[in-house]
Write a protein that holds these residues in place. Structure first.
Motif, short mmCIF file in Angstrom:
data_model
loop_
_atom_site.label_atom_id
_atom_site.label_comp_id
_atom_site.label_asym_id
_atom_site.label_seq_id
_atom_site.Cartn_x
_atom_site.Cartn_y
_atom_site.Cartn_z
N VAL A 1 0.86 -1.19 0.00
CA VAL A 1 0.00 0.00 0.00
C VAL A 1 0.89 1.23 0.00
CG1 VAL A 1 -1.93 -1.10 1.19
CG2 VAL A 1 -0.13 -0.05 2.55
N GLY A 2 0.37 2.34 -0.55
CA GLY A 2 1.17 3.56 -0.58
C GLY A 2 0.33 4.76 -0.94
N LEU A 3 1.04 5.88 -1.13
CA LEU A 3 0.37 7.15 -1.42
C LEU A 3 1.13 7.86 -2.53
CD1 LEU A 3 -1.94 8.86 0.02
CD2 LEU A 3 -0.08 10.16 1.04
N THR A 4 0.40 8.31 -3.56
CA THR A 4 1.04 9.14 -4.58
C THR A 4 0.07 10.25 -4.98
OG1 THR A 4 2.47 9.06 -6.50
CG2 THR A 4 0.42 7.89 -6.71
N ASN A 5 0.59 11.47 -5.14
CA ASN A 5 -0.25 12.65 -5.42
C ASN A 5 -1.43 12.72 -4.46
OD1 ASN A 5 1.40 13.32 -7.58
ND2 ASN A 5 0.29 11.90 -8.91
N ASP A 6 -1.15 12.40 -3.21
CA ASP A 6 -2.17 12.48 -2.15
C ASP A 6 -3.27 11.44 -2.26
OD1 ASP A 6 -1.68 14.08 -0.10
OD2 ASP A 6 -3.06 15.69 -0.68
N ARG A 7 -3.10 10.46 -3.13
CA ARG A 7 -4.13 9.43 -3.27
C ARG A 7 -3.54 8.06 -2.92
NH1 ARG A 7 -8.47 11.38 -6.51
NH2 ARG A 7 -7.85 13.26 -7.61
N PRO A 8 -4.34 7.22 -2.24
CA PRO A 8 -3.82 5.90 -1.87
C PRO A 8 -3.78 4.95 -3.07
CG PRO A 8 -6.10 6.10 -1.18
CD PRO A 8 -5.71 7.44 -1.75
N PHE A 9 -2.86 4.02 -3.01
CA PHE A 9 -2.79 2.96 -4.02
C PHE A 9 -2.42 1.65 -3.35
CE2 PHE A 9 1.60 4.57 -3.87
CZ PHE A 9 2.35 3.41 -3.86
N ALA A 10 -2.66 0.57 -4.10
CA ALA A 10 -2.26 -0.77 -3.63
C ALA A 10 -1.68 -1.52 -4.82
CB ALA A 10 -3.46 -1.52 -3.07
N PHE B 1 4.61 0.44 1.30
CA PHE B 1 4.92 -0.50 2.39
C PHE B 1 4.39 -1.85 1.93
CE2 PHE B 1 4.43 3.69 4.08
CZ PHE B 1 5.41 3.81 5.06
N PHE B 2 5.22 -2.88 2.02
CA PHE B 2 4.76 -4.18 1.52
C PHE B 2 5.14 -5.32 2.44
CE2 PHE B 2 8.60 -6.32 -0.02
CZ PHE B 2 9.50 -5.28 -0.13
N GLU C 1 8.27 -4.13 4.72
CA GLU C 1 9.41 -3.39 4.16
C GLU C 1 8.89 -2.18 3.40
OE1 GLU C 1 12.33 -5.62 1.99
OE2 GLU C 1 12.20 -7.32 3.37
N GLU C 2 9.79 -1.22 3.17
CA GLU C 2 9.41 0.00 2.44
C GLU C 2 10.13 0.06 1.11
OE1 GLU C 2 9.48 2.75 6.41
OE2 GLU C 2 10.09 3.69 4.52
N LEU C 3 9.52 0.72 0.14
CA LEU C 3 10.23 1.05 -1.09
C LEU C 3 9.69 2.36 -1.65
CD1 LEU C 3 8.23 0.05 -3.64
CD2 LEU C 3 9.07 -2.15 -2.92
N GLU C 4 10.48 2.98 -2.54
CA GLU C 4 10.06 4.23 -3.18
C GLU C 4 9.32 3.88 -4.46
OE1 GLU C 4 11.55 7.54 -2.26
OE2 GLU C 4 12.00 6.45 -0.40
#
Ligand SMILES: NC(=O)c1ncn([C@@H]2O[C@H](COP(=O)(O)O)[C@@H](O)[C@H]2O)c1NC=O
Length: 196
Positions: A10-19, A142-143, A153-156
């Motif tokens: 899960v993560g966030l890009t341009n203020d919007r969540p993604f999976a 975060f995955f 774990e985290e990734l960019e």
């Protein structure tokens, strides 16, 4: 190269969540992902009696997107009609438990919510059951995964749409990639993409 089996994040890009979901597989690499309405299914293309290799992997609800590595996807989505993401993951992962295969493969799941910079990851293996609410951070994901990942774990990750997310996830350096799926909140609902 590290083999993590099935992974999701899960993560966030341009203020919007993604999976996202990435299917890596040593034993059943011949698989396809199929979009049917607001769901995605993984369809194994070879003859087998293994019950774990074809399953609903994504289910979209009005406010939530659910991603998991097994049949629990639909039960988590159903539980979300009555319960919080945290409770839905705890109840369903506990009820399903890990897979009874040669590897005691863990069940993993992720939830993101429309308009919220928050996501949830869950894991049930032979030795542990955990669910974590995660404060999402711009440009980060975060995955967790079935094998060889200790917790989260985290990734960019930066991208501009679901297609690009799926492509980038498929290019991450983990062994035996088969396919990747991106789920991104858009202005009017969820965007979905599969790569390749
Ligand atoms: N969800 C999946 O796509 C999936 N693919 C394979 N498994 C299970 O994991 C075992 C190991 O598979 P592999 O060697 O491909 O990592 C398989 O025998 C099967 O029981 C899966 N179960 C959970 O991840």
């Amino acid at each position: 190269m590290r083999y993590v089996g099935r992974m999701l994040g899960v993560g966030l890009t341009n203020d919007r969540p993604f999976a996202f979901y990435r299917l890596n597989s040593r034993s059943f690499p011949n698989r396809r992902a199929v979009i049917r309405g607001n769901e995605i299914y993984i369809a194994n293309q070879t003859e087998t009696d293994n019950p774990y290799v074809s399953y609903p992997v994504v289910k979209l609800l009005e406010n939530y997107a659910v991603v998991s590595n097994g049949l629990q996807t639909v039960f988590i989505a159903q539980a979300l009609e009555e319960e919080s993401p945290r409770k839905a993951l705890i109840h369903v992962l506990d009820a399903f438990d890990y897979e009874r295969d040669d590897y005691s493969t863990p069940r993993i799941a992720a939830i993101v919510e429309c308009g919220k910079a928050r996501g949830w990851l869950g894991f049930v293996g032979r030795e542990e059951l955990w669910v974590k609410a995660i404060k999402l951070e711009e440009g980060k994901a975060f995955f967790t995964a079935t094998y060889n990942v200790d917790g989260i774990e985290e990734l960019e990750l930066s991208f501009s749409n679901a297609e690009e997310l799926a492509e980038k996830v498929l290019r991450l350096e983990f062994a035996h990639p088969v396919l990747a799926i991106g789920v991104v909140e858009k202005e009017n609902g969820w965007g979905l993409a599969i790569s390749p």
